[in-house]
Design a protein around this motif. Sequence first.
Motif, PDB file in Angstrom:
ATOM      1  N   LEU A   1       0.940  -1.216   0.144  1.00 16.16           N
ATOM      2  CA  LEU A   1      -0.135  -0.120  -0.046  1.00 16.16           C
ATOM      3  C   LEU A   1       0.976   1.139  -0.117  1.00 16.16           C
ATOM      4  N   PHE A   2       1.929   1.285   0.934  1.00 19.51           N
ATOM      5  CA  PHE A   2       2.991   2.422   0.848  1.00 19.51           C
ATOM      6  C   PHE A   2       3.455   2.529  -0.389  1.00 19.51           C
ATOM      7  N   GLU A   3       3.792   1.631  -0.985  1.00 23.73           N
ATOM      8  CA  GLU A   3       4.555   1.601  -2.412  1.00 23.73           C
ATOM      9  C   GLU A   3       3.744   2.118  -3.295  1.00 23.73           C
ATOM     10  N   GLU A   4       2.287   1.895  -3.638  1.00 23.27           N
ATOM     11  CA  GLU A   4       1.319   2.221  -4.434  1.00 23.27           C
ATOM     12  C   GLU A   4       1.171   3.831  -4.088  1.00 23.27           C
ATOM     13  N   LEU A   5       0.923   4.330  -2.884  1.00 21.26           N
ATOM     14  CA  LEU A   5       0.937   5.525  -2.383  1.00 21.26           C
ATOM     15  C   LEU A   5       1.983   6.421  -2.938  1.00 21.26           C
TER      16      LEU A   5
ATOM     17  N   ASP B   1       4.374   5.833  -5.222  1.00 25.16           N
ATOM     18  CA  ASP B   1       4.565   5.840  -6.662  1.00 25.16           C
ATOM     19  C   ASP B   1       3.598   6.705  -7.515  1.00 25.16           C
ATOM     20  N   ASN B   2       2.507   6.670  -6.783  1.00 27.60           N
ATOM     21  CA  ASN B   2       1.512   7.351  -7.869  1.00 27.60           C
ATOM     22  C   ASN B   2       1.501   8.885  -7.232  1.00 27.60           C
ATOM     23  N   THR B   3       2.025   8.997  -5.906  1.00 30.53           N
ATOM     24  CA  THR B   3       2.110  10.512  -5.607  1.00 30.53           C
ATOM     25  C   THR B   3       3.601  11.032  -6.640  1.00 30.53           C
ATOM     26  N   ILE B   4       4.616  10.279  -6.696  1.00 25.60           N
ATOM     27  CA  ILE B   4       5.486  10.813  -7.486  1.00 25.60           C
ATOM     28  C   ILE B   4       5.201  10.977  -8.949  1.00 25.60           C
ATOM     29  N   GLU B   5       4.314   9.883  -9.501  1.00 32.60           N
ATOM     30  CA  GLU B   5       3.919  10.117 -10.987  1.00 32.60           C
ATOM     31  C   GLU B   5       2.933  11.411 -10.956  1.00 32.60           C
ATOM     32  N   ASP B   6       2.102  11.584 -10.086  1.00 36.73           N
ATOM     33  CA  ASP B   6       1.236  12.731 -10.103  1.00 36.73           C
ATOM     34  C   ASP B   6       1.777  14.075 -10.036  1.00 36.73           C
ATOM     35  N   THR B   7       3.088  14.122  -9.362  1.00 30.88           N
ATOM     36  CA  THR B   7       3.860  15.526  -9.226  1.00 30.88           C
ATOM     37  C   THR B   7       5.183  15.462 -10.022  1.00 30.88           C
ATOM     38  N   GLN B   8       5.340  14.495 -11.021  1.00 33.60           N
ATOM     39  CA  GLN B   8       6.395  14.721 -11.569  1.00 33.60           C
ATOM     40  C   GLN B   8       6.769  15.777 -12.699  1.00 33.60           C
ATOM     41  N   ASP B   9       5.727  16.644 -12.786  1.00 37.63           N
ATOM     42  CA  ASP B   9       5.768  17.773 -13.737  1.00 37.63           C
ATOM     43  C   ASP B   9       6.073  19.257 -12.844  1.00 37.63           C
TER      44      ASP B   9
ATOM     45  N   GLN C   1      14.099   5.557  -0.050  1.00 41.10           N
ATOM     46  CA  GLN C   1      14.474   6.404  -1.111  1.00 41.10           C
ATOM     47  C   GLN C   1      13.514   7.379  -1.921  1.00 41.10           C
ATOM     48  N   ARG C   2      12.401   6.387  -2.213  1.00 47.47           N
ATOM     49  CA  ARG C   2      11.469   7.363  -2.668  1.00 47.47           C
ATOM     50  C   ARG C   2      10.776   8.381  -1.843  1.00 47.47           C
ATOM     51  N   LEU C   3      10.611   7.953  -0.601  1.00 43.42           N
ATOM     52  CA  LEU C   3      10.175   9.106   0.378  1.00 43.42           C
ATOM     53  C   LEU C   3      11.039  10.204   0.359  1.00 43.42           C
ATOM     54  N   GLU C   4      12.485   9.967   0.186  1.00 40.73           N
ATOM     55  CA  GLU C   4      13.408  11.143  -0.066  1.00 40.73           C
ATOM     56  C   GLU C   4      13.156  12.095  -1.254  1.00 40.73           C
ATOM     57  N   VAL C   5      12.590  11.484  -2.259  1.00 39.62           N
ATOM     58  CA  VAL C   5      12.117  12.256  -3.400  1.00 39.62           C
ATOM     59  C   VAL C   5      10.934  12.833  -2.913  1.00 39.62           C
ATOM     60  N   ILE C   6      10.113  12.604  -2.286  1.00 35.52           N
ATOM     61  CA  ILE C   6       8.817  13.301  -1.947  1.00 35.52           C
ATOM     62  C   ILE C   6       9.421  14.333  -0.840  1.00 35.52           C
ATOM     63  N   SER C   7      10.559  14.119  -0.096  1.00 37.89           N
ATOM     64  CA  SER C   7      10.863  15.026   0.842  1.00 37.89           C
ATOM     65  C   SER C   7      11.563  16.417   0.090  1.00 37.89           C
ATOM     66  N   ASP C   8      12.345  15.846  -0.793  1.00 36.78           N
ATOM     67  CA  ASP C   8      13.016  17.009  -1.930  1.00 36.78           C
ATOM     68  C   ASP C   8      11.980  17.932  -2.357  1.00 36.78           C
ATOM     69  N   LEU C   9      11.123  17.155  -2.744  1.00 40.53           N
ATOM     70  CA  LEU C   9       9.779  17.908  -3.698  1.00 40.53           C
ATOM     71  C   LEU C   9       9.139  18.828  -2.764  1.00 40.53           C
TER      72      LEU C   9
ATOM     73  N   ILE D   1       0.384  14.944   4.199  1.00 40.66           N
ATOM     74  CA  ILE D   1      -0.288  13.638   4.679  1.00 40.66           C
ATOM     75  C   ILE D   1       0.223  12.268   4.486  1.00 40.66           C
ATOM     76  N   LEU D   2       0.860  12.254   3.013  1.00 47.22           N
ATOM     77  CA  LEU D   2       1.400  10.851   2.874  1.00 47.22           C
ATOM     78  C   LEU D   2       2.603  10.738   3.695  1.00 47.22           C
ATOM     79  N   ARG D   3       3.213  11.538   3.914  1.00 46.44           N
ATOM     80  CA  ARG D   3       4.542  11.271   4.874  1.00 46.44           C
ATOM     81  C   ARG D   3       4.004  10.713   6.306  1.00 46.44           C
ATOM     82  N   ILE D   4       2.989  11.440   6.891  1.00 41.28           N
ATOM     83  CA  ILE D   4       2.483  11.282   8.134  1.00 41.28           C
ATOM     84  C   ILE D   4       1.736  10.053   8.222  1.00 41.28           C
TER      85      ILE D   4
END
Length: 401
Positions: free
Chosen positions: A262-266, A268-276, A349-357, A303-306
């Motif tokens: 579930l975390f993986e899907e959350l 992945d989709n968040t990164i995809e939605d915000t990749q622009d 690692q993907r959460l680090e991408v979210i953190s950088d964003l 919300i995602l990180r929490i």
Amino acid sequence: MSSSNPETARLLPQKSNEDASSSKSAPKPKSSTRSTVPENKLGPQRSSRTTQKLKLLPEEPITDTVDGSRDVYSQVNRITDTPARRDAERLGKNQRSLLPRVTAYCTASSYKMKDLIRWLKDNKRTFESHPKLFDECLYTPFVYKDWRGDKRMDKDLIRLDDEGGEITIDDRHTDVFIFEYGVVVLWGFTLREEQAFLNDLEKFENEKLAQEDIQIEEFNYYITKSYQPRIYNDFITLRDGSNYMLKLSISHAISQSVKISLFEELVDNTIEDTQDIPQQIALAGKVEMNKDEIMKSIGELFILRININLHGSVLDSPEIMWAEPHLEPIYQATRGYLEINQRVALLNQRLEVISDLLQMLKEQLGHSNEEYLEFIVIILVGVEVLVSVINIVVDIIADVK
């Protein structure tokens, strides 16, 4: 997966409308009018779903295991004991429907454990339930007795002892392991029974997941005394189908795997939605979003990180492994088969991408505020200059007069 607004509608689970007060009822076995099990799910991001990975389940003394860190393809060649190798070669997709199931469902953010225990105790005669609580896990045997007299309802089970082996199919033990963090693992249930149990479980769910967000792990198992227990190609081999503590240790790893999916899907989709957003910054030097849009995106990322950090303990070894150290090797072997350590590392690692964003959006919001303040200062300076010019003009006119 997205968030609570239409663009990211799945960051947060949907609230259940069920009332806990209905937990006192004693439901009879029923078929679901709608399937609780979503179709065409991608499933957890682990290679052992497709690479026929082999993992031995340790016994006492602990023996060597075949790990998937090297070559996980066609590992049937590494099975040295002849009966086990023969069975591994014979079992395939066509046989899965003929063997007992082990299925894990992540259906909610959490379950109301006290209400669940009360419901199981109240329906002891109906379902032969006898709940036992092991920290965050609730175990109970559970039988839909009205359905157990018709040859397991929908199918006949394969028997693999026609060539002199000692494999047996033990369908007497149908066990349930309910984890407080929103996952249930069902042993020996048919698909029809699983759907019925998920329907019964709905009234105990907190923040129920939307149907398309429900995560599933599926295995099959059988009992044999001919060789060492193992997991190969998502087939679990046990020596004792009545040992619920053994099933508990395996279920802990499986439940963690399905929660991680579930975390993986959350993520992945968040990164995809915000990749622009990074592309916009690279091309224009700023994000083409107004202040409200930036604030909404920051809120969604928080919300995602929490949500993930609140369930951080899910990724650790359960406390029962400290109290029952003999279960630890079995749990760790199953965890290794499910590649949990590798998946957690990749998730971080993907959460680090979210953190950088998130940091970029904060900086962009800060720049927007600075630009706004600069604009205000310019206006004030302009007003001051205008007032000064008017005063000078007034003074000149007064001197002329």
